[in-house]
Design a protein around this motif. Structure first.
Motif, PDB file in Angstrom:
ATOM      1  N   THR A 158      35.442  86.046  62.427  1.00  0.00           N
ATOM      2  CA  THR A 158      34.261  85.193  62.266  1.00  0.00           C
ATOM      3  C   THR A 158      33.234  85.778  61.294  1.00  0.00           C
ATOM      4  O   THR A 158      32.789  85.076  60.372  1.00  0.00           O
ATOM      5  CB  THR A 158      33.602  84.917  63.630  1.00  0.00           C
ATOM      6  OG1 THR A 158      34.545  84.288  64.502  1.00  0.00           O
ATOM      7  CG2 THR A 158      32.388  84.011  63.473  1.00  0.00           C
ATOM      8  N   PRO A 159      32.817  87.055  61.445  1.00  0.00           N
ATOM      9  CA  PRO A 159      31.837  87.592  60.495  1.00  0.00           C
ATOM     10  C   PRO A 159      32.357  87.610  59.062  1.00  0.00           C
ATOM     11  O   PRO A 159      31.602  87.319  58.125  1.00  0.00           O
ATOM     12  CB  PRO A 159      31.601  89.024  61.002  1.00  0.00           C
ATOM     13  CG  PRO A 159      32.031  89.019  62.422  1.00  0.00           C
ATOM     14  CD  PRO A 159      33.161  88.039  62.491  1.00  0.00           C
ATOM     15  N   ILE A 160      33.639  87.941  58.868  1.00  0.00           N
ATOM     16  CA  ILE A 160      34.201  87.987  57.521  1.00  0.00           C
ATOM     17  C   ILE A 160      34.191  86.597  56.886  1.00  0.00           C
ATOM     18  O   ILE A 160      33.916  86.452  55.690  1.00  0.00           O
ATOM     19  CB  ILE A 160      35.635  88.556  57.571  1.00  0.00           C
ATOM     20  CG1 ILE A 160      35.614  90.015  58.003  1.00  0.00           C
ATOM     21  CG2 ILE A 160      36.329  88.421  56.217  1.00  0.00           C
ATOM     22  CD1 ILE A 160      36.980  90.647  58.154  1.00  0.00           C
ATOM     23  N   THR A 161      34.468  85.584  57.680  1.00  0.00           N
ATOM     24  CA  THR A 161      34.482  84.214  57.151  1.00  0.00           C
ATOM     25  C   THR A 161      33.097  83.786  56.678  1.00  0.00           C
ATOM     26  O   THR A 161      32.941  83.213  55.594  1.00  0.00           O
ATOM     27  CB  THR A 161      34.988  83.236  58.222  1.00  0.00           C
ATOM     28  OG1 THR A 161      36.315  83.607  58.615  1.00  0.00           O
ATOM     29  CG2 THR A 161      35.010  81.809  57.688  1.00  0.00           C
ATOM     30  N   PHE A 162      32.060  84.085  57.463  1.00  0.00           N
ATOM     31  CA  PHE A 162      30.721  83.625  57.115  1.00  0.00           C
ATOM     32  C   PHE A 162      30.006  84.540  56.121  1.00  0.00           C
ATOM     33  O   PHE A 162      28.851  84.273  55.770  1.00  0.00           O
ATOM     34  CB  PHE A 162      29.882  83.451  58.385  1.00  0.00           C
ATOM     35  CG  PHE A 162      30.165  82.166  59.100  1.00  0.00           C
ATOM     36  CD1 PHE A 162      29.566  80.991  58.702  1.00  0.00           C
ATOM     37  CD2 PHE A 162      31.066  82.127  60.156  1.00  0.00           C
ATOM     38  CE1 PHE A 162      29.841  79.794  59.349  1.00  0.00           C
ATOM     39  CE2 PHE A 162      31.348  80.943  60.815  1.00  0.00           C
ATOM     40  CZ  PHE A 162      30.723  79.769  60.407  1.00  0.00           C
ATOM     41  N   GLN A 163      30.678  85.594  55.686  1.00  0.00           N
ATOM     42  CA  GLN A 163      30.141  86.409  54.601  1.00  0.00           C
ATOM     43  C   GLN A 163      30.565  85.880  53.233  1.00  0.00           C
ATOM     44  O   GLN A 163      30.097  86.361  52.203  1.00  0.00           O
ATOM     45  CB  GLN A 163      30.603  87.865  54.760  1.00  0.00           C
ATOM     46  CG  GLN A 163      29.855  88.615  55.861  1.00  0.00           C
ATOM     47  CD  GLN A 163      30.414  90.007  56.102  1.00  0.00           C
ATOM     48  OE1 GLN A 163      31.377  90.424  55.464  1.00  0.00           O
ATOM     49  NE2 GLN A 163      29.809  90.732  57.029  1.00  0.00           N
ATOM     50  N   LEU A 164      31.422  84.871  53.210  1.00  0.00           N
ATOM     51  CA  LEU A 164      31.842  84.276  51.944  1.00  0.00           C
ATOM     52  C   LEU A 164      30.678  83.519  51.304  1.00  0.00           C
ATOM     53  O   LEU A 164      29.869  82.913  52.005  1.00  0.00           O
ATOM     54  CB  LEU A 164      33.002  83.299  52.180  1.00  0.00           C
ATOM     55  CG  LEU A 164      34.357  83.893  52.549  1.00  0.00           C
ATOM     56  CD1 LEU A 164      35.307  82.786  53.011  1.00  0.00           C
ATOM     57  CD2 LEU A 164      34.960  84.638  51.372  1.00  0.00           C
ATOM     58  N   PRO A 165      30.592  83.544  49.973  1.00  0.00           N
ATOM     59  CA  PRO A 165      29.589  82.726  49.281  1.00  0.00           C
ATOM     60  C   PRO A 165      30.089  81.282  49.158  1.00  0.00           C
ATOM     61  O   PRO A 165      31.103  81.023  48.525  1.00  0.00           O
ATOM     62  CB  PRO A 165      29.477  83.396  47.903  1.00  0.00           C
ATOM     63  CG  PRO A 165      30.817  84.031  47.687  1.00  0.00           C
ATOM     64  CD  PRO A 165      31.348  84.410  49.043  1.00  0.00           C
ATOM     65  N   PHE A 166      29.385  80.351  49.770  1.00  0.00           N
ATOM     66  CA  PHE A 166      29.810  78.961  49.775  1.00  0.00           C
ATOM     67  C   PHE A 166      29.170  78.188  48.624  1.00  0.00           C
ATOM     68  O   PHE A 166      27.977  78.307  48.360  1.00  0.00           O
ATOM     69  CB  PHE A 166      29.457  78.295  51.112  1.00  0.00           C
ATOM     70  CG  PHE A 166      30.063  78.978  52.307  1.00  0.00           C
ATOM     71  CD1 PHE A 166      31.404  79.312  52.319  1.00  0.00           C
ATOM     72  CD2 PHE A 166      29.285  79.288  53.408  1.00  0.00           C
ATOM     73  CE1 PHE A 166      31.966  79.947  53.419  1.00  0.00           C
ATOM     74  CE2 PHE A 166      29.844  79.921  54.514  1.00  0.00           C
ATOM     75  CZ  PHE A 166      31.185  80.246  54.518  1.00  0.00           C
ATOM     76  N   CYS A 167      29.997  77.384  47.943  1.00  0.00           N
ATOM     77  CA  CYS A 167      29.527  76.581  46.812  1.00  0.00           C
ATOM     78  C   CYS A 167      28.844  75.301  47.271  1.00  0.00           C
ATOM     79  O   CYS A 167      27.958  74.783  46.599  1.00  0.00           O
ATOM     80  CB  CYS A 167      30.695  76.223  45.890  1.00  0.00           C
ATOM     81  SG  CYS A 167      31.578  77.653  45.243  1.00  0.00           S
ATOM     82  N   THR A 168      29.258  74.781  48.386  1.00  0.00           N
ATOM     83  CA  THR A 168      28.711  73.526  48.900  1.00  0.00           C
ATOM     84  C   THR A 168      28.709  73.578  50.416  1.00  0.00           C
ATOM     85  O   THR A 168      29.331  74.463  51.013  1.00  0.00           O
ATOM     86  CB  THR A 168      29.556  72.324  48.418  1.00  0.00           C
ATOM     87  OG1 THR A 168      29.043  71.129  49.010  1.00  0.00           O
ATOM     88  CG2 THR A 168      31.013  72.484  48.830  1.00  0.00           C
ATOM     89  N   HIS A 169      28.008  72.648  51.031  1.00  0.00           N
ATOM     90  CA  HIS A 169      27.950  72.627  52.492  1.00  0.00           C
ATOM     91  C   HIS A 169      28.742  71.458  53.065  1.00  0.00           C
ATOM     92  O   HIS A 169      28.605  71.115  54.229  1.00  0.00           O
ATOM     93  CB  HIS A 169      26.494  72.569  52.978  1.00  0.00           C
ATOM     94  CG  HIS A 169      25.801  71.295  52.659  1.00  0.00           C
ATOM     95  ND1 HIS A 169      25.689  70.797  51.377  1.00  0.00           N
ATOM     96  CD2 HIS A 169      25.168  70.385  53.459  1.00  0.00           C
ATOM     97  CE1 HIS A 169      25.030  69.659  51.401  1.00  0.00           C
ATOM     98  NE2 HIS A 169      24.707  69.376  52.645  1.00  0.00           N
TER      99      HIS A 169
END
Length: 227
Positions: A158-169
């Motif tokens: 979970t923490p690794i996934t939400f550390q990704l830089p997201f381009c859109t929501h």
């Protein structure tokens, strides 16, 4: 989980391109959700109150039913909310919780199915030793291992996934899951893809292989019975 690219939350696109289908899916999901709640609750209740069902098989079955209840309660209420009206959003915190719970429940269920396959193997292939092998303490340990494996995967991934830089929501899904977030990311996702592959091997391919092996052994044992 330092990523706050979209602190306001995410948009679950789901079936938004088919508004005519959403109302049909809404009522279908309600029927499905109600059926799941009733059947799994009945299994858990009967396994607890009926002394004749205080056996390893029904102990594992009640745990599987509890996992199913948790899984559907994590996904379907949010899905029903998105299907009913124009609001397709989910808060950032809600998405984190949903992903965390799903990552915990999926491997837990897979390991639990392996434990149930082991129970059937011992009962058929080693019937005289069944009560010695599948004693209460051993069953508790197996269930604990199942939940612990899911918890470890959830805490790690979970923490690794939400550390990704997201381009859109905008998530092209009706729930928050790892593949959808990897598709959303702008940066390097190789570490996440590698971790997802390893978890798929450990909690999908390996359990499936063990379950199939146990049923092959069961089939061979049944084939040796003369009558």
């Amino acid at each position: 989980m330092a990523n706050k690219s979209f602190p306001g939350g995410f948009i679950l696109l789901g079936f938004s391109e088919r508004p005519d289908l959403e109302i049909v899916l809404f009522w279908a999901v309600i029927v499905l959700y109600t059926t799941i709640i009733i059947t799994n609750s009945a299994i858990i209740l009967l396994s607890c109150v009926d002394p004749c069902l205080h056996t390893p098989m029904y102990y594992f079955l009640s745990n599987i039913s509890f996992v199913d209840l948790c899984f559907t309660t994590t996904v379907l209420p949010q899905m029903l909310s998105n299907l009913w009206g124009p609001d397709k959003s989910i808060t950032y915190t809600g998405c984190v919780i949903q992903l965390c719970v799903l990552l915990c429940l999926s491997p837990t269920e897979d390991v639990m199915l392996v434990v149930m396959a082991l129970d059937r193997y011992v009962s058929i292939c080693q019937p005289l030793r069944y009560t010695v092998i599948m004693h209460q303490q051993f069953c508790w340990k197996m269930v604990f291992m199942a939940w612990l494996s899911g918890l470890i995967l959830s805490v790690v991934q979970t923490p690794i996934t939400f550390q990704l830089p997201f381009c859109t929501h905008h998530l092209d899904n009706f729930l928050c899951d790892v593949p959808a977030f990897i598709y959303l990311a702008c940066g390097d996702t190789s570490a996440n893809e590698c971790q997802m592959t390893i978890s798929a091997v450990l909690f999908t391919i390996v359990p499936l292989g063990l379950i199939l092996t146990s049923y092959v052994c069961i089939a061979q044992a049944l084939g040796k019975i003369q009558s």
